[in-house]
Design an enzyme around this catalytic site. Structure first.
Site, PDB file in Angstrom:
ATOM      1  N   GLU A 289       0.821  -1.206   0.000  1.00 27.41           N
ATOM      2  CA  GLU A 289       0.000   0.000   0.000  1.00 27.41           C
ATOM      3  C   GLU A 289       0.863   1.268   0.000  1.00 27.41           C
ATOM      4  O   GLU A 289       0.443   2.317  -0.478  1.00 27.41           O
ATOM      5  CB  GLU A 289      -0.935  -0.013   1.217  1.00 27.41           C
ATOM      6  CG  GLU A 289      -2.276   0.644   0.962  1.00 27.41           C
ATOM      7  CD  GLU A 289      -3.292   0.398   2.079  1.00 27.41           C
ATOM      8  OE1 GLU A 289      -2.898   0.446   3.258  1.00 27.41           O
ATOM      9  OE2 GLU A 289      -4.473   0.168   1.767  1.00 27.41           O
ATOM     10  N   HIS A 310       8.193 -26.426   0.465  1.00 26.33           N
ATOM     11  CA  HIS A 310       7.372 -27.475  -0.138  1.00 26.33           C
ATOM     12  C   HIS A 310       6.212 -26.886  -0.924  1.00 26.33           C
ATOM     13  O   HIS A 310       5.232 -27.567  -1.187  1.00 26.33           O
ATOM     14  CB  HIS A 310       6.861 -28.419   0.948  1.00 26.33           C
ATOM     15  CG  HIS A 310       7.978 -29.068   1.704  1.00 26.33           C
ATOM     16  ND1 HIS A 310       8.486 -30.296   1.380  1.00 26.33           N
ATOM     17  CD2 HIS A 310       8.727 -28.622   2.745  1.00 26.33           C
ATOM     18  CE1 HIS A 310       9.480 -30.602   2.197  1.00 26.33           C
ATOM     19  NE2 HIS A 310       9.647 -29.599   3.039  1.00 26.33           N
ATOM     20  N   LYS A 425     -14.378   1.925  -3.142  1.00 27.44           N
ATOM     21  CA  LYS A 425     -15.271   2.358  -2.058  1.00 27.44           C
ATOM     22  C   LYS A 425     -16.512   3.040  -2.603  1.00 27.44           C
ATOM     23  O   LYS A 425     -17.628   2.816  -2.134  1.00 27.44           O
ATOM     24  CB  LYS A 425     -14.534   3.337  -1.134  1.00 27.44           C
ATOM     25  CG  LYS A 425     -13.582   2.679  -0.163  1.00 27.44           C
ATOM     26  CD  LYS A 425     -13.080   3.719   0.841  1.00 27.44           C
ATOM     27  CE  LYS A 425     -11.904   3.194   1.634  1.00 27.44           C
ATOM     28  NZ  LYS A 425     -11.278   4.267   2.432  1.00 27.44           N
TER      29      LYS A 425
END
Lengths: 458, 458
Positions: A289, A310, A425
């Site tokens: 961010e 793994h 938003k």
């Protein structure tokens, strides 16, 4: 002076395609120094976004007192998302025992601790079933006081608390928000419930060493004075390191900038040890961010050693040379010895493990992975901390905040804003029917319609 | 025929720099079809690595019977790492209630379930303190029978079991390993403890629908017949889709190849909902280890909606155009309504949330993020499943295994091997003092020495 962390960067210089050489960093030296001066100056001015640099020196009295109050409840539920949750998750993961919430009270020294983070009805209903409201405190954290997910959880918990506790409901809420602005502050004033302030100059993802991270940490028995002490110590040492090759934040900042320029668009963070897995999550927000803007920014990739040997190591070893990798190791791990000898023919094959400690194995894996990556020509940094405890975690947190801000300023982006999340938003508000956002309904339908334009159902 | 999943790809075609156009996929059409024929043929032959394609049709009798036996214990501890753990974590996360291990027995219908995965002494000691060995069963999973972390945990748990349970110790172990080879199979024969086989043609990361994933799932009350039914159904539907634009696996395979060629070297998997967070982890191994070789392979980036809107979305929106993003949404989410009205002036600001459901909010967020990314010109796929239950998870798992294998074959890599992890293993063996690996000590010291060559201590 004992060590707070050590950074080995010899493996970060590569010679293949798109090399990064020692002299490349030297040529950045002056710019890094100037940027550091700028960062320090802004910090002293407590400029917007730069306030985190002063948090190690804050007065903790109110937070400790609030923590003591919180610790009297059986259960703490922190309602927050992003920077209002990740730092807490990181501290709890690092500094409390595994399976903390499952421990019985003599072993568990503080209240149970949950995060209500995601706007997820499954989690919310499961949480609701578990809570004895009379013994629960909700810590509602949002700097703006208007984070949708946080408010959604706040609304239902507040409603339940009122139904169950009547006029005592406000005594079960702590609100951590801006000192003056926002609806949560208004709520605090109207209801007279407890509150703490988030300093105005501190942004969400840099807030773990403020009330956001520290209030519940204190309640859970984490030594927050030691956390800040570690942060102060590393801050003071960084100030003293005025020569490039003595300052690990400067060298790492330079390396990050150079590897990004060389086309390595991912920054892998791979700590070894379960208790640091949330550190990589916290770092991912801080890094992504802060730097992801103006078409720039490397993508943080969260990994965990030894598990990702793994899972992701194959790709890191033999995939494209597009990553700059940091391995984090811990020098002192708890002593846990494997059996000295197992008198069992079928298990003879494993005798190389007999009598070894598990911590030795884990650190051997960290060093082996580092070495294998270097052999494969992949750039890698090996960072180690003496142990996982408050002082060193405080230092590590501050170090990465410092590094991230420095890299952002070197890239000429503002490491303290996040303008790119506003679009989403507005669409959320419009689809949820919020007044004043009607104009976006058409837009979101247009773009989502484009997506649905080719829909294949199976 | 009701839907198993739907894939909307209109937003995956971009027009800016490095575009991917509809006609680009058309031009891959023949190659995709041929690759699919090859994949099916190899599957029918049960060729090495291709065995997962036949797992939906396996006989479950032995696994169900073993699951019933496991379910009589209070606690199941599965010892495994990578493909011997991630699938289990994914199934439990998706199909059991949140906070499962913390639930009291009437609410929790099966045993508690833990994974001992990492070679971490902190986790191991905490686990040891918690276990009542007389009521615990250990499920040791390793196909080769020689995975170091798994064996380390096996050694100490076996030692403790022998000390505490004497001759009854073998009755507390289930071993899941190769049918003939390896030290664990030898151990099973010598000790006569229970065991299940991992089919020879099935690799670790494709093994969740084998005994590896299903034995403990069955014990925990997950309907494994429905899981396989979902996988069978989607398999049969995929077989019927012989036209490119009708086959979502083909279209997604083409898109992945084209976006990788266009320089988008990351594949972001962002499901919306806490119960799918481990699905992204499972996918990350499947994708990364299958495709990351020969200098190729896109890096899987694990995200979680809506949480990562507050962490990674800024970077996805305004950072470099280097990602191909998949949003996963769920159509039917549990009903959980926010308060209809809160009679509180300070909370008037949030009235747009009153009476809405939390699930509605979460799906609105998924669609809004998709739309915002499309507006920003970033390529994104929106995939939705009807609900999170056995049938649809089984289908989704098979779909992604199919897609991953197809992409690997299209890229001309072997999606079923992982040669790149051997180097690190040799170094680990040498540093742990295993006989026969002495020759690597010098090499690992050389490379680690290069790394330590520039060490900065703070």
């Amino acid at each position: 002076m004992d060590e707070l962390l050590s950074v080995s960067v010899g493996g970060a210089f590569t010679s293949g395609n798109h090399p990064v050489k020692v002299e490349d960093i030297d040529s950045l030296s002056q710019k890094i120094e100037e940027t550091d001066v700028f960062l320090r100056k802004k910090g002293r001015d407590d400029a917007e976004g730069f306030g985190w640099i002063n948090l190690p020196y804050q007065n903790l009295t109110e937070i400790i007192e609030t923590g003591r109050w919180l610790s009297k409840f059986d259960t703490i539920v922190q309602i927050g998302i992003g920077g209002s949750a990740l730092g807490n998750r990181m501290l709890v993961n690092a500094l409390l025992p595994p399976f903390y919430n499952e421990l019985e009270t003599p072993l568990r020294k503080g209240p149970r601790f949950y995060l209500l983070e995601n706007s997820d009805p499954v989690t919310a209903t499961a949480m609701l079933d578990r809570l004895d409201l009379s013994k629960t405190v909700f810590v509602v954290v949002s700097k703006s006081g208007s984070t949708t997910e946080t408010i959604a959880h706040f609304l239902w918990t507040w409603q339940r608390a009122k139904e169950n506790l009547g006029t005592k409901a406000p005594e079960h809420f702590l609100v951590i928000t801006d000192s003056r602005r926002g609806s949560l502050r208004k709520f605090v004033r109207a209801r007279g419930c407890r509150s703490l302030e988030i300093p105005e100059s501190v942004g969400g993802r840099y807030s773990v060493l403020s009330s956001v991270g520290l209030a519940t940490a204190a309640a859970l028995g984490i030594d927050i004075e030691r956390l800040l002490q570690g942060a102060r110590e590393i801050d003071q040492r960084l100030v003293m390191r005025n020569y490039l090759w003595e300052n690990p934040a400067w060298v790492l900042a330079g390396l990050n900038v150079l590897h990004a320029r060389a086309g390595r668009n991912m920054s892998v963070m791979m700590p070894y040890g379960d208790c640091l897995s949330a550190f990589a999550e916290w770092f991912a927000q801080l890094w992504g961010e802060s730097l992801g803007k103006n078409g720039l920014g490397t993508t943080p990739v969260r990994a965990l050693g030894a598990i990702d040997q793994h899972s992701q190591l194959q790709l890191y070893m033999e995939g494209p040379d597009d990553k700059f990798i940091t391995i984090i190791d811990v020098k002192n791990r708890p002593y846990f010895k494997l059996p000295d000898n197992i008198d069992d023919d079928a298990l003879k094959y494993f005798e190389f493990l007999f009598g070894k400690t598990m911590g030795e194995l884990l650190s051997v894996e960290a060093r082996s992975t580092t070495s294998a990556l270097i052999k494969a020509g992949k750039p890698v940094v090996y960072l180690s901390i003496p142990e996982v405890s408050e002082r060193y975690i405080g230092a590590l947190v501050f170090f990465y905040e410092y590094l991230t801000a420095l890299v952002g300023l070197l890239m000429d982006v503002n490491p303290f804003d996040q303008p790119g999340v506003e679009q989403g938003k507005r669409y959320i508000y419009s689809l949820m029917g919020r007044q004043g956002f009607e104009e976006y309904i058409g837009e979101v339908e247009q773009y989502f319609g484009k997506c649905r334009n080719i829909e294949i159902i199976l």
